[in-house]
Design a protein around this motif. Structure first.
Motif, PDB file in Angstrom:
ATOM      1  N   CYS A 115      33.205  27.367  43.600  1.00 54.89           N
ATOM      2  CA  CYS A 115      32.435  28.502  44.104  1.00 54.89           C
ATOM      3  C   CYS A 115      31.491  29.026  43.013  1.00 54.89           C
ATOM      4  O   CYS A 115      31.942  29.326  41.909  1.00 54.89           O
ATOM      5  CB  CYS A 115      33.409  29.597  44.528  1.00 54.89           C
ATOM      6  N   CYS A 118      32.789  32.847  42.073  1.00 57.09           N
ATOM      7  CA  CYS A 118      34.029  33.179  41.356  1.00 57.09           C
ATOM      8  C   CYS A 118      34.628  31.990  40.620  1.00 57.09           C
ATOM      9  O   CYS A 118      35.580  32.158  39.864  1.00 57.09           O
ATOM     10  CB  CYS A 118      35.044  33.777  42.314  1.00 57.09           C
ATOM     11  N   CYS A 133      34.891  28.989  49.949  1.00 61.84           N
ATOM     12  CA  CYS A 133      35.675  29.281  48.747  1.00 61.84           C
ATOM     13  C   CYS A 133      37.119  29.575  49.136  1.00 61.84           C
ATOM     14  O   CYS A 133      37.375  30.355  50.040  1.00 61.84           O
ATOM     15  CB  CYS A 133      35.066  30.463  47.999  1.00 61.84           C
ATOM     16  N   ASP A 136      37.674  33.659  47.723  1.00 64.72           N
ATOM     17  CA  ASP A 136      37.013  34.812  48.357  1.00 64.72           C
ATOM     18  C   ASP A 136      36.410  34.485  49.727  1.00 64.72           C
ATOM     19  O   ASP A 136      35.766  35.321  50.348  1.00 64.72           O
ATOM     20  CB  ASP A 136      35.938  35.403  47.425  1.00 64.72           C
ATOM     21  N   SER A 138      33.875  32.969  50.642  1.00 61.99           N
ATOM     22  CA  SER A 138      32.413  32.923  50.790  1.00 61.99           C
ATOM     23  C   SER A 138      32.011  31.522  51.277  1.00 61.99           C
ATOM     24  O   SER A 138      32.653  30.527  50.963  1.00 61.99           O
ATOM     25  CB  SER A 138      31.720  33.254  49.461  1.00 61.99           C
TER      26      SER A 138
HETATM   27 ZN   LIG Z   1      34.638  32.231  45.339  1.00 57.57          ZN
END
Ligand SMILES: [Zn+2]
Length: 284
Positions: A115, A118, A133, A136, A138
């Motif tokens: 990602c 992060c 991800c 998170d 995303s």
């Molecule tokens: Zn992430």
């Protein structure tokens, strides 16, 4: 959209009518049909369920195409396992499109395993068209980077041909380069020509385009006219630049001193459009 159905790939990989395009180390299996080449597609196998798979699309008759990334079993029989660079221009539009889409997505998956927000791992989702991800959640989408490729002609209708430093002596083509952030395509054409050979151009006109997934480009073709033909190659990206007449190009082809890229077909199309007829492919 069907890609969002989490059951789409699992069910297609169990259906023997699904056509599988297997990509192994940037190569796919091709077969000669009459004088043309075609992709050798197959039914799904048990091994495909654990592989990276992407939904490539569906024909009007309902035939679904799925690409999988296979493991290299060792040296591949290169007469049958070919790269997109080698066979892209020899395949039908459908097959070239399947191969280019698969190659582009495989490149992207291979280089987006983490990602960008992060740093956690990502996994494929939406039938191979996004990565998500694991931390998170995303979503990350494949990108396409626009590049411009252009014919430059002068007042005498001569064509500008140039050589990159990593090309062999004698190999020449039209100029090309990536579009920068905030730039229009026409501005990119003008900037690249000015940077690479020191020529100001005007009359920049759109010609056509070609996906080129190395790693993820769309090549957009243009014609343009030099305001002043004086050449100043930058000697970094371009080490040789010449203006040629059609007669001079014909002589270069005849003498074996000129080879048009066989696979970047838009470069060939741009040159042949100016030349007025096909340039014999056997002379490379
Ligand atoms: Zn992430």
């Amino acid at each position: 959209m069907r890609r969002k159905d989490p059951e789409l790939l699992p069910s297609l990989l169990k259906d023997p009518s699904t056509r599988i395009l297997e990509l192994v180390a940037g190569r796919v299996n091709v077969v000669e049909l009459d004088r043309d080449l075609a992709l050798l597609l197959r039914s799904p196998g048990a091994q495909d369920a654990s592989r990276l798979a992407v939904f490539l699309g569906q024909d009007g008759d309902g035939t679904a195409y799925v690409g999988v990334v296979g493991d290299s079993p060792g040296p591949l029989e290169t007469s049958q396992w070919r790269t997109l660079r080698e066979v892209g221009a020899l395949l039908s539009d459908r097959d070239a499109g399947l191969f280019a889409t698969m190659q582009g997505l495989a490149n992207w998956h291979g280089s987006h395993t983490h990602c960008p927000q992060c740093g956690a791992g990502t996994e494929p989702d939406q039938s191979g068209w996004i990565r998500r991800c694991l931390q998170d959640e995303s979503e990350h989408y494949p990108r396409t980077d626009p590049a411009v490729i252009m014919a430059v002609t002068d007042d005498a209708d001569r064509l500008l041909l140039a050589r990159s430093p990593h090309w062999p002596e004698g190999r020449l083509s039209v100029l090309a380069g990536f579009v920068e952030p905030g730039e229009s395509l026409e501005a990119a054409v003008a900037r690249e020509v000015l940077e690479e050979v020191g020529v100001v151009v005007d009359q920049v006109r759109y010609l056509g385009n070609q996906p080129w997934p190395f790693p993820s480009s769309l090549m957009v073709g243009f014609t343009s006219r030099a305001v002043d033909p004086t050449l100043h190659p930058d000697m970094e990206e371009i080490v040789e630049a010449v203006w040629v007449t059609r007669g001079e190009l014909r002589e270069m082809v005849r003498a074996g001193r000129f080879g048009v890229s066989p696979t970047v077909s838009i470069a060939r199309r741009i040159i042949e459009r100016w030349y007025g007829q096909p340039i014999d492919q056997r002379i490379q």
